[in-house]
Design an enzyme around this catalytic site. Structure first.
Site, PDB file in Angstrom:
ATOM      1  N   LEU A  66      26.754  42.984  51.341  1.00  0.00           N
ATOM      2  CA  LEU A  66      26.891  44.509  51.386  1.00  0.00           C
ATOM      3  C   LEU A  66      27.753  44.964  52.474  1.00  0.00           C
ATOM      4  CD1 LEU A  66      23.813  46.586  51.898  1.00  0.00           C
ATOM      5  CD2 LEU A  66      24.868  45.828  49.528  1.00  0.00           C
ATOM      6  N   PRO A  67      29.075  45.913  52.360  1.00  0.00           N
ATOM      7  CA  PRO A  67      29.880  45.484  53.496  1.00  0.00           C
ATOM      8  C   PRO A  67      29.789  45.250  54.840  1.00  0.00           C
ATOM      9  CG  PRO A  67      29.889  47.340  51.163  1.00  0.00           C
ATOM     10  CD  PRO A  67      28.919  47.049  51.476  1.00  0.00           C
ATOM     11  N   LYS A 172      29.529  34.518  63.406  1.00  0.00           N
ATOM     12  CA  LYS A 172      30.447  34.340  62.626  1.00  0.00           C
ATOM     13  C   LYS A 172      31.212  35.150  63.091  1.00  0.00           C
ATOM     14  CE  LYS A 172      31.756  35.899  58.342  1.00  0.00           C
ATOM     15  NZ  LYS A 172      32.938  35.061  57.122  1.00  0.00           N
ATOM     16  N   LYS A 240      36.596  44.904  60.438  1.00  0.00           N
ATOM     17  CA  LYS A 240      35.088  45.734  61.032  1.00  0.00           C
ATOM     18  C   LYS A 240      34.519  44.256  61.707  1.00  0.00           C
ATOM     19  CE  LYS A 240      32.228  43.193  58.211  1.00  0.00           C
ATOM     20  NZ  LYS A 240      31.619  42.470  57.315  1.00  0.00           N
TER      21      LYS A 240
HETATM   22  P1  NAD Z   1      32.895  44.520  48.796  1.00  0.00           P
HETATM   23  O1  NAD Z   1      33.266  45.415  48.518  1.00  0.00           O
HETATM   24  O2  NAD Z   1      33.727  43.307  47.088  1.00  0.00           O
HETATM   25  O3  NAD Z   1      31.365  44.527  47.234  1.00  0.00           O
HETATM   26  C1  NAD Z   1      30.567  44.605  48.341  1.00  0.00           C
HETATM   27  C2  NAD Z   1      29.470  45.178  46.753  1.00  0.00           C
HETATM   28  O4  NAD Z   1      28.420  45.875  47.733  1.00  0.00           O
HETATM   29  C3  NAD Z   1      30.139  46.413  46.340  1.00  0.00           C
HETATM   30  O5  NAD Z   1      29.930  45.460  44.212  1.00  0.00           O
HETATM   31  C4  NAD Z   1      29.125  47.753  46.425  1.00  0.00           C
HETATM   32  O6  NAD Z   1      28.818  48.353  44.816  1.00  0.00           O
HETATM   33  C5  NAD Z   1      27.967  46.990  46.685  1.00  0.00           C
HETATM   34  N1  NAD Z   1      27.200  47.572  47.582  1.00  0.00           N
HETATM   35  C6  NAD Z   1      27.086  49.038  48.688  1.00  0.00           C
HETATM   36  N2  NAD Z   1      25.970  49.217  49.205  1.00  0.00           N
HETATM   37  C7  NAD Z   1      25.139  49.304  47.895  1.00  0.00           C
HETATM   38  C8  NAD Z   1      23.453  49.247  47.937  1.00  0.00           C
HETATM   39  N3  NAD Z   1      23.150  50.424  49.303  1.00  0.00           N
HETATM   40  N4  NAD Z   1      23.054  48.678  47.065  1.00  0.00           N
HETATM   41  C9  NAD Z   1      23.026  47.971  46.108  1.00  0.00           C
HETATM   42  N5  NAD Z   1      24.635  47.332  46.092  1.00  0.00           N
HETATM   43  C10 NAD Z   1      25.795  48.194  47.181  1.00  0.00           C
HETATM   44  O7  NAD Z   1      32.743  43.235  48.948  1.00  0.00           O
HETATM   45  P2  NAD Z   1      33.139  41.800  49.736  1.00  0.00           P
HETATM   46  O8  NAD Z   1      33.975  40.965  50.081  1.00  0.00           O
HETATM   47  O9  NAD Z   1      31.684  41.377  49.070  1.00  0.00           O
HETATM   48  O10 NAD Z   1      31.973  41.492  50.948  1.00  0.00           O
HETATM   49  C11 NAD Z   1      30.894  41.334  51.296  1.00  0.00           C
HETATM   50  C12 NAD Z   1      29.757  41.063  52.559  1.00  0.00           C
HETATM   51  O11 NAD Z   1      30.136  39.626  52.618  1.00  0.00           O
HETATM   52  C13 NAD Z   1      30.632  41.523  53.699  1.00  0.00           C
HETATM   53  O12 NAD Z   1      30.198  41.889  54.403  1.00  0.00           O
HETATM   54  C14 NAD Z   1      32.119  40.555  53.895  1.00  0.00           C
HETATM   55  O13 NAD Z   1      32.710  40.987  55.734  1.00  0.00           O
HETATM   56  C15 NAD Z   1      31.092  39.354  53.839  1.00  0.00           C
HETATM   57  N6  NAD Z   1      31.941  38.361  53.832  1.00  0.00           N
HETATM   58  C16 NAD Z   1      32.828  38.741  52.528  1.00  0.00           C
HETATM   59  C17 NAD Z   1      33.719  37.355  52.399  1.00  0.00           C
HETATM   60  C18 NAD Z   1      35.194  37.865  51.701  1.00  0.00           C
HETATM   61  O14 NAD Z   1      35.512  36.594  50.864  1.00  0.00           O
HETATM   62  N7  NAD Z   1      35.293  38.730  50.908  1.00  0.00           N
HETATM   63  C19 NAD Z   1      33.975  35.927  53.022  1.00  0.00           C
HETATM   64  C20 NAD Z   1      32.717  36.354  53.645  1.00  0.00           C
HETATM   65  C21 NAD Z   1      32.136  37.097  54.635  1.00  0.00           C
END
Ligand code: NAD
Length: 298
Positions: A66-67, A172, A240
């Site tokens: 999740l975010p 991280k 964040k």
């Molecule tokens: P994103 O916003 O693309 O995806 C988040 C997903 O979570 C969304 O599809 C949203 O609908 C879902 N969501 C939120 N709350 C929810 C709930 N209560 N129940 C069900 N679904 C829910 O974000 P992302 O890029 O996938 O990032 C997710 C995490 O991974 C973050 O913490 C981010 O910092 C980390 N991360 C991202 C990357 C990257 O390159 N995108 C790399 C490493 C780490």
């Protein structure tokens, strides 16, 4: 019998990770609050969960992505949340990047119910998530990690057991601060080079073969030159992660500077309404400051 696995939160990062766990052959249930986000996984054979509770009811190992901290704490700790709902001995693994204080709240709450919890933030971007080459920074009981390892191996070969919960999200935050600072240094160097009349791809090739090279350089051909700023990794998520780094620095009285400079640029991008764009979009702000435009190439 194969371990049943669930995955909650299949956005930019969770979706390809979930796809690779599914390919691992585990009976697999997926849920995202946005139904569209899970369509491709259901087409590939995952069962569509009706809710997060449905996922935890049908899974021995549950992964979440999740975010940010408020989303994770709500999903796990609210009445009827994952911790209250999980059967004893379930393994809950949070792959999100959050404040270290979040896993430190979740682990004892889970333990009280006989449920296991690991934090496991990842690095390698969406390309690494697709290729299953992520680095995974696990905080928590190494014996539980050993039980979860066959599932985590589906998303990346580099699984690090880094200490108690909180340690994973600390390393991280360190990683992302360093990645962001590298990236901004690259963008400033590139801007100066373009203003001096150099071809951005010449800068890319030369620095890649020289001592200033870093993974940040790859943004030049993939994002900056073609001006492709769809996420990827959103500005608001990088902001964040820098917040997390700065929070830890404040708590430990460590004087830090580069993370603040890096965060200033993410703040400028947020102020310009670019929070949902890839963090590479910051290059366009630096361009404007220098009154120069990178030449566009196909
Ligand atoms: P994103 O916003 O693309 O995806 C988040 C997903 O979570 C969304 O599809 C949203 O609908 C879902 N969501 C939120 N709350 C929810 C709930 N209560 N129940 C069900 N679904 C829910 O974000 P992302 O890029 O996938 O990032 C997710 C995490 O991974 C973050 O913490 C981010 O910092 C980390 N991360 C991202 C990357 C990257 O390159 N995108 C790399 C490493 C780490």
């Amino acid at each position: 019998m194969a371990t049943t696995v669930g995955f909650i939160g299949v956005g930019n990062m969770g979706n390809p990770m979930a796809g690779n766990v599914l390919k691992g052959g585990f009976p697999f249930t997926v849920f995202d609050k946005s139904p569209k986000a899970m369509e491709n996984l259901v087409q590939a054979g995952a069962r569509a969960g009706k809710s997060a509770q449905d996922v935890v009811d049908s899974s021995e190992v549950v992964l979440t992505c999740l975010p940010a901290s408020p989303d994770v704490e709500a999903l796990y700790l609210e009445p009827g949340g994952l911790i209250e709902r999980a059967r004893p001995n379930t393994i809950l693994i949070d792959l999100s990047s959050v404040l270290p204080s979040t896993p430190r709240k979740l682990e004892p709450a889970a333990k009280k119910r006989g449920v296991h919890f690991l934090e496991a933030p990842v690095s390698g971007g969406t390309a690494g998530a697709k290729a299953a080459t992520l680095a995974i920074m696990v905080g928590g009981d190494p014996q539980i990690l050993d039980r979860a390892r066959p599932v985590l191996k589906c998303i990346g070969p580099n699984i690090f057991s880094v200490g108690p919960v909180g340690a994973g999200n600390t390393v991280k935050a360190i990683n992302n601060m360093m990645a962001c600072v590298n990236s901004l240094a690259m963008m400033e160097g590139l801007t100066l080079g373009v203003k001096a009349g150099l071809d951005p791809m010449v800068i890319y090739e030369v620095v890649k073969a020289s001592s200033g090279g870093s993974k940040a350089l790859e943004r030049i051909p993939t994002a900056i030159v073609p001006r492709k700023f769809e996420p990827g990794f959103k500005v608001f998520l990088m902001n964040k992660d820098l917040d997390t780094f700065n929070t830890i620095a404040k708590e430990l009285h460590v004087p830090v500077s580069f993370s603040n400079v890096a965060q200033r640029y993410q703040q400028a991008a947020l102020a310009a309404g670019l929070g949902d764009m890839d963090t590479s979009v910051v290059a366009t702000l630096i361009e404007k400051l220098a009154a120069v435009e990178f030449p566009k190439k196909g």
